[in-house]
Design a protein around this motif. Structure first.
Motif, mmCIF file in Angstrom:
data_model
loop_
_atom_site.group_PDB
_atom_site.id
_atom_site.type_symbol
_atom_site.label_atom_id
_atom_site.label_comp_id
_atom_site.label_asym_id
_atom_site.label_seq_id
_atom_site.Cartn_x
_atom_site.Cartn_y
_atom_site.Cartn_z
ATOM 1 N N THR A 137 -35.934 15.213 -10.584
ATOM 2 C CA THR A 137 -35.387 14.561 -9.766
ATOM 3 C C THR A 137 -34.318 15.489 -8.990
ATOM 4 O O THR A 137 -33.822 15.883 -8.464
ATOM 5 C CB THR A 137 -34.466 13.549 -10.636
ATOM 6 N N GLY A 138 -34.152 16.624 -10.416
ATOM 7 C CA GLY A 138 -33.212 17.471 -9.705
ATOM 8 C C GLY A 138 -33.722 18.534 -9.239
ATOM 9 O O GLY A 138 -32.542 19.401 -8.420
ATOM 10 N N ALA A 139 -34.612 18.479 -8.839
ATOM 11 C CA ALA A 139 -35.490 19.755 -7.797
ATOM 12 C C ALA A 139 -35.639 19.038 -6.812
ATOM 13 O O ALA A 139 -35.435 20.013 -6.175
ATOM 14 C CB ALA A 139 -37.462 20.262 -8.233
ATOM 15 N N SER A 140 -35.900 17.822 -6.516
ATOM 16 C CA SER A 140 -35.369 17.012 -5.380
ATOM 17 C C SER A 140 -33.589 17.003 -4.304
ATOM 18 O O SER A 140 -33.743 17.782 -3.512
ATOM 19 C CB SER A 140 -35.870 15.536 -5.372
ATOM 20 N N ILE A 141 -32.868 16.974 -5.644
ATOM 21 C CA ILE A 141 -31.832 16.687 -4.802
ATOM 22 C C ILE A 141 -31.110 18.551 -4.830
ATOM 23 O O ILE A 141 -30.655 19.257 -3.727
ATOM 24 C CB ILE A 141 -30.355 17.094 -5.867
ATOM 25 N N PHE A 142 -32.139 19.415 -5.518
ATOM 26 C CA PHE A 142 -32.030 20.657 -5.141
ATOM 27 C C PHE A 142 -32.399 20.789 -3.464
ATOM 28 O O PHE A 142 -31.279 22.292 -2.905
ATOM 29 C CB PHE A 142 -32.584 22.058 -6.449
ATOM 30 N N TYR A 143 -33.688 20.517 -3.594
ATOM 31 C CA TYR A 143 -34.119 21.248 -1.620
ATOM 32 C C TYR A 143 -33.031 21.340 -0.842
ATOM 33 O O TYR A 143 -32.833 21.274 0.032
ATOM 34 C CB TYR A 143 -36.061 20.579 -1.833
ATOM 35 N N GLU A 144 -32.668 19.711 -1.421
ATOM 36 C CA GLU A 144 -31.923 18.592 -0.095
ATOM 37 C C GLU A 144 -30.320 19.711 0.440
ATOM 38 O O GLU A 144 -30.024 20.300 1.589
ATOM 39 C CB GLU A 144 -31.297 17.379 -0.865
ATOM 40 N N GLU A 145 -30.215 20.606 -1.182
ATOM 41 C CA GLU A 145 -28.643 20.928 -0.706
ATOM 42 C C GLU A 145 -29.484 22.268 -0.469
ATOM 43 O O GLU A 145 -28.731 23.237 0.364
ATOM 44 C CB GLU A 145 -27.911 21.291 -2.385
ATOM 45 N N TYR A 146 -29.868 23.005 -0.780
ATOM 46 C CA TYR A 146 -30.407 24.651 -0.189
ATOM 47 C C TYR A 146 -31.556 25.219 -0.500
ATOM 48 O O TYR A 146 -31.866 26.262 0.204
ATOM 49 C CB TYR A 146 -30.224 25.392 -1.886
ATOM 50 N N GLY A 147 -32.942 23.701 0.351
ATOM 51 C CA GLY A 147 -34.267 24.373 0.708
ATOM 52 C C GLY A 147 -34.507 25.009 -0.247
ATOM 53 O O GLY A 147 -35.889 25.658 0.358
ATOM 54 N N ILE A 148 -34.744 24.560 -1.202
ATOM 55 C CA ILE A 148 -35.990 25.345 -2.543
ATOM 56 C C ILE A 148 -37.036 24.774 -2.978
ATOM 57 O O ILE A 148 -36.818 24.062 -3.259
ATOM 58 C CB ILE A 148 -35.138 26.482 -3.593
ATOM 59 N N PRO A 149 -37.803 25.099 -2.208
ATOM 60 C CA PRO A 149 -39.312 24.544 -1.680
ATOM 61 C C PRO A 149 -39.675 24.040 -3.808
ATOM 62 O O PRO A 149 -39.904 25.482 -4.367
ATOM 63 C CB PRO A 149 -40.018 24.936 -1.266
ATOM 64 N N THR A 150 -40.302 22.669 -4.590
ATOM 65 C CA THR A 150 -40.698 22.844 -5.730
ATOM 66 C C THR A 150 -41.389 21.605 -5.479
ATOM 67 O O THR A 150 -41.952 20.680 -4.884
ATOM 68 C CB THR A 150 -39.099 22.315 -6.300
ATOM 69 N N LEU A 151 -42.441 22.188 -6.680
ATOM 70 C CA LEU A 151 -43.526 21.704 -6.420
ATOM 71 C C LEU A 151 -43.919 21.573 -8.454
ATOM 72 O O LEU A 151 -43.578 22.480 -9.143
ATOM 73 C CB LEU A 151 -45.043 22.679 -6.147
ATOM 74 N N GLY A 152 -44.106 20.053 -8.894
ATOM 75 C CA GLY A 152 -44.198 20.280 -9.914
ATOM 76 C C GLY A 152 -45.562 19.608 -11.022
ATOM 77 O O GLY A 152 -46.295 19.618 -10.486
ATOM 78 N N GLY A 182 -39.312 29.732 -4.176
ATOM 79 C CA GLY A 182 -39.850 28.552 -4.585
ATOM 80 C C GLY A 182 -39.875 28.249 -5.295
ATOM 81 O O GLY A 182 -39.933 29.553 -6.741
ATOM 82 N N LEU A 183 -40.350 27.062 -6.078
ATOM 83 C CA LEU A 183 -40.595 27.371 -7.973
ATOM 84 C C LEU A 183 -41.433 26.211 -8.394
ATOM 85 O O LEU A 183 -41.792 24.800 -7.992
ATOM 86 C CB LEU A 183 -39.039 26.185 -7.837
ATOM 87 N N VAL A 184 -41.952 26.834 -9.607
ATOM 88 C CA VAL A 184 -42.858 25.346 -10.099
ATOM 89 C C VAL A 184 -42.387 25.127 -11.537
ATOM 90 O O VAL A 184 -41.998 26.066 -12.015
ATOM 91 C CB VAL A 184 -44.374 26.538 -10.496
ATOM 92 N N ALA A 185 -42.290 23.584 -11.129
ATOM 93 C CA ALA A 185 -41.425 22.757 -12.387
ATOM 94 C C ALA A 185 -41.583 22.147 -13.351
ATOM 95 O O ALA A 185 -43.885 21.260 -13.001
ATOM 96 C CB ALA A 185 -40.010 21.981 -11.299
ATOM 97 N N ILE A 186 -42.090 22.445 -14.247
ATOM 98 C CA ILE A 186 -42.681 21.741 -15.185
ATOM 99 C C ILE A 186 -42.153 20.646 -16.310
ATOM 100 O O ILE A 186 -40.825 20.878 -16.949
ATOM 101 C CB ILE A 186 -43.698 22.981 -16.527
ATOM 102 N N GLY A 187 -42.302 19.586 -15.918
ATOM 103 C CA GLY A 187 -41.836 18.830 -16.674
ATOM 104 C C GLY A 187 -41.909 16.884 -16.011
ATOM 105 O O GLY A 187 -42.986 16.593 -15.755
ATOM 106 N N GLY A 188 -40.570 16.282 -16.265
ATOM 107 C CA GLY A 188 -41.096 15.041 -16.243
ATOM 108 C C GLY A 188 -40.466 14.460 -15.002
ATOM 109 O O GLY A 188 -39.774 15.288 -14.528
#
Length: 323
Positions: free
Chosen positions: A107-122, A96-102
């Motif tokens: 947007t990149g995290a959402s696409i990444f999850y759709e393709e590879y299922g890596i959960p991200t919270l921002g 899983g990932l914590v993304a600090i940004g905007g």
């Protein structure tokens, strides 16, 4: 979930280090392994990933910028780039990932999850404060206070030389920095992307002020103002009112640096912990934020697509207080 990663992406903001610190220490507190990813998505692709300890984030809460560095990644926008990023995460067992940004980061995290299922919270890290789903973003309070301190100094010069100053603050798509700077700095006029202020209205207001024996003026302009940047606006105003001695000051990237305020440190710490505990609870593709003093999670799709509106009463306050 046993292993998670944290990274910063997009423009830096004061308080990002405080958020990194909170993510690292909350992870360790809950028995997770935590990995730092340097240079945003670029570092994820290139394998710039290292395990962090509690001591990795000692003495950083007061520092501006981000110890993990930041970058905008064109390569991550490609399928090949995202595949490489996924493979690098797999090497380290990151789940899983914590993304600090905007917005771009989310947007990149959402696409990444759709393709590879890596959960991200921002965690919302941007000085612009323009993200839907939180009243305040990490770095906003510091940026406003930095800009306001500069405007106070400019006001001294404006008064001494009886000049008109056009002060440009950051805010490509938002007037959230400009508005409190105008109110707190005693500006006569504020110009923001959300509310068109014509050159005619500006010159009329300045003329009215001169007729009331005002000898100095400060106009605060958000860089995304529809009439143009501060230099363009100053030239147009000077063509109509050539007798006014005017100057332009562009505050620029000074607003992005410096020690975070107490408010930004508190916000960053709270949201960093929330992201770790949210991942542990099974949340994904959401941004942690504070709305009406309460912790909330907003889906990335809403954060990305919905517009955060400025209270029109704020622009009205500028008009009232500049009389």
């Amino acid at each position: 979930m046993k292993k998670i990663g944290v990274f910063t992406s997009g423009g830096d903001a004061p308080g990002m280090n405080a958020c990194i610190r909170a993510v690292v220490r909350a992870s360790i507190y809950h028995g997770l392994e935590i990995y730092g990813i340097q240079r945003g998505y670029n570092g994820m692709i290139n394998g710039e990933i290292f395990q962090m300890q509690s001591t990795s984030v000692s003495n950083i809460i007061q520092k501006g910028g981000t110890i993990l560095k930041s970058a905008r990644s064109k390569e991550f926008m490609t399928k090949e780039g995202r595949k490489q990023a996924y493979e690098q995460l797999q090497k380290h067992g990151i789940e899983g990932l914590v993304a600090i940004g905007g917005n771009g980061t989310f947007t990149g995290a959402s696409i990444f999850y759709e393709e590879y299922g890596i959960p991200t919270l921002g965690a919302p890290g941007t000085i612009d404060n323009d993200l839907y789903g939180t009243d305040y973003t990490i770095g906003y309070d510091t940026a406003v206070n930095t800009a306001l301190d500069a405007i106070d100094k400019i006001r001294d010069t404006a008064d001494s030389h009886e000049r008109l100053f056009f002060v440009e603050v950051m805010g490509r798509d938002s007037g959230y920095i400009a508005i409190p700077c105008a109110i707190g700095g005693g500006a006569e006029i504020v110009m923001i992307p959300e509310a068109l202020t014509s050159i005619e209205a500006v010159t009329a207001s300045l003329t009215q002020g001169r007729n009331k024996n005002k000898t100095s003026f400060v106009i605060v302009i958000a860089e995304g103002e529809k009439e143009g940047n501060s230099t363009v606006i100053a030239r147009q105003v000077s063509e109509v009112l050539p007798h006014l001695d005017s100057r332009v000051t562009i505050l620029g990237h000074v607003q992005r640096g410096g020690k975070p305020t107490a408010s930004d440190r508190m916000l960053a710490s709270q949201l960093g912990i929330a992201c770790v505990e949210g991942l542990m609870a099974g949340r994904t593709n959401e941004m942690a934020g504070i709305v009406n003093s309460e912790l909330v999670f907003t889906p990335f799709i809403d954060t990305i697509t919905k517009k955060k509106m400025i209270n029109p009463n704020y622009t009205r306050m500028v008009d009232i207080l500049s009389v």
